[in-house]
Motif scaffolding. Sequence first.
Motif, PDB file in Angstrom:
ATOM      1  N   CYS A 147       0.836  -1.212   0.000  1.00 43.23           N
ATOM      2  CA  CYS A 147       0.000   0.000   0.000  1.00 43.23           C
ATOM      3  C   CYS A 147       0.866   1.256   0.000  1.00 43.23           C
ATOM      4  O   CYS A 147       0.427   2.312  -0.432  1.00 43.23           O
ATOM      5  CB  CYS A 147      -0.950   0.006   1.195  1.00 43.23           C
ATOM      6  SG  CYS A 147      -0.147   0.418   2.760  1.00 43.23           S
ATOM      7  N   CYS A 150       3.571   2.918   4.861  1.00 48.29           N
ATOM      8  CA  CYS A 150       4.710   2.921   5.781  1.00 48.29           C
ATOM      9  C   CYS A 150       6.016   3.280   5.082  1.00 48.29           C
ATOM     10  O   CYS A 150       7.039   3.487   5.734  1.00 48.29           O
ATOM     11  CB  CYS A 150       4.871   1.538   6.420  1.00 48.29           C
ATOM     12  SG  CYS A 150       5.474   0.284   5.240  1.00 48.29           S
ATOM     13  N   CYS A 199       1.329  -4.398   5.601  1.00 44.90           N
ATOM     14  CA  CYS A 199       1.235  -5.258   4.421  1.00 44.90           C
ATOM     15  C   CYS A 199       2.235  -6.411   4.493  1.00 44.90           C
ATOM     16  O   CYS A 199       2.201  -7.302   3.646  1.00 44.90           O
ATOM     17  CB  CYS A 199       1.494  -4.450   3.157  1.00 44.90           C
ATOM     18  SG  CYS A 199       0.321  -3.109   2.908  1.00 44.90           S
TER      19      CYS A 199
HETATM   20 FE1  FES Z   1       1.483  -1.165   3.383  1.00 47.90          FE
HETATM   21 FE2  FES Z   1       3.867  -1.176   4.563  1.00 47.90          FE
HETATM   22  S1  FES Z   1       3.435  -1.239   2.462  1.00 47.90           S
HETATM   23  S2  FES Z   1       1.930  -0.817   5.448  1.00 47.90           S
END
Ligand code: FES
Length: 217
Positions: A147, A150, A199
């Motif tokens: 996503c 973070c 994720c």
């Molecule tokens: Fe989604 Fe780390 S890439 S929270």
Amino acid sequence: MNDLCDVNLSRRNVLIAGALSATATAVPLTADAQQQQPQQPATTPPPTKARVSFQVNGKQQTLEVDTRTTLLDALREHLHLTGTKKGCDHGQCGACTVIVDGRRINSCLSLAVMHEGNKITTIEGLGTPDQLHAMQAAFVKHDGYQCGYCTPGQICSAVAVLDEIRQGIPSHVSADLNAKPLLNESELRERMSGNICRCGAYSNIIDAITEVAGRTA
Ligand code: FES
Ligand code: FES
């Protein structure tokens, strides 16, 4: 017997005196009496706004902020540098990681006014879409995100981690505190443990950091 009476009498007197003084305390003061009370010195309220100057991504910035403003909110709300993310706002996820004078910090746990004169680097200051920082390019190459929420914090943290290792700063898994820390997976995982990825892109993140570490070690 007389002694006993004396004791009872004096105890009764003490109780009556106590009751009278309690009644006297409960009686409200008249207006005149209130005016004669010594005035409490007025306390000066603490300042609610303050000016702070720092450098962000090489640019000098001066802000007038509420003294309770976190560095994270100063960056996002005042300077509109929204690359730095707010996850938990409690120092638990690392999404808000920025680099201050070469050290990574959770910007949600730090007040903006504490950073007078500091040099702050956010994800926007590491690279540009046309000219990515080596760590940004490695995250893209190794799919170090899903996503992406973070990711700015992960990348800022990773850049600072490699500097920490280069400077010989040990971590909780360094076997010898006096030896130069190793650049291995357990060191990287431990040092990146403050950056949570919902994720679960952890192994790809480690691959990306390892590649950059190999290049710059
Ligand atoms: Fe989604 Fe780390 S890439 S929270
Ligand atoms: Fe700062 Fe989570 S937003 S640690």
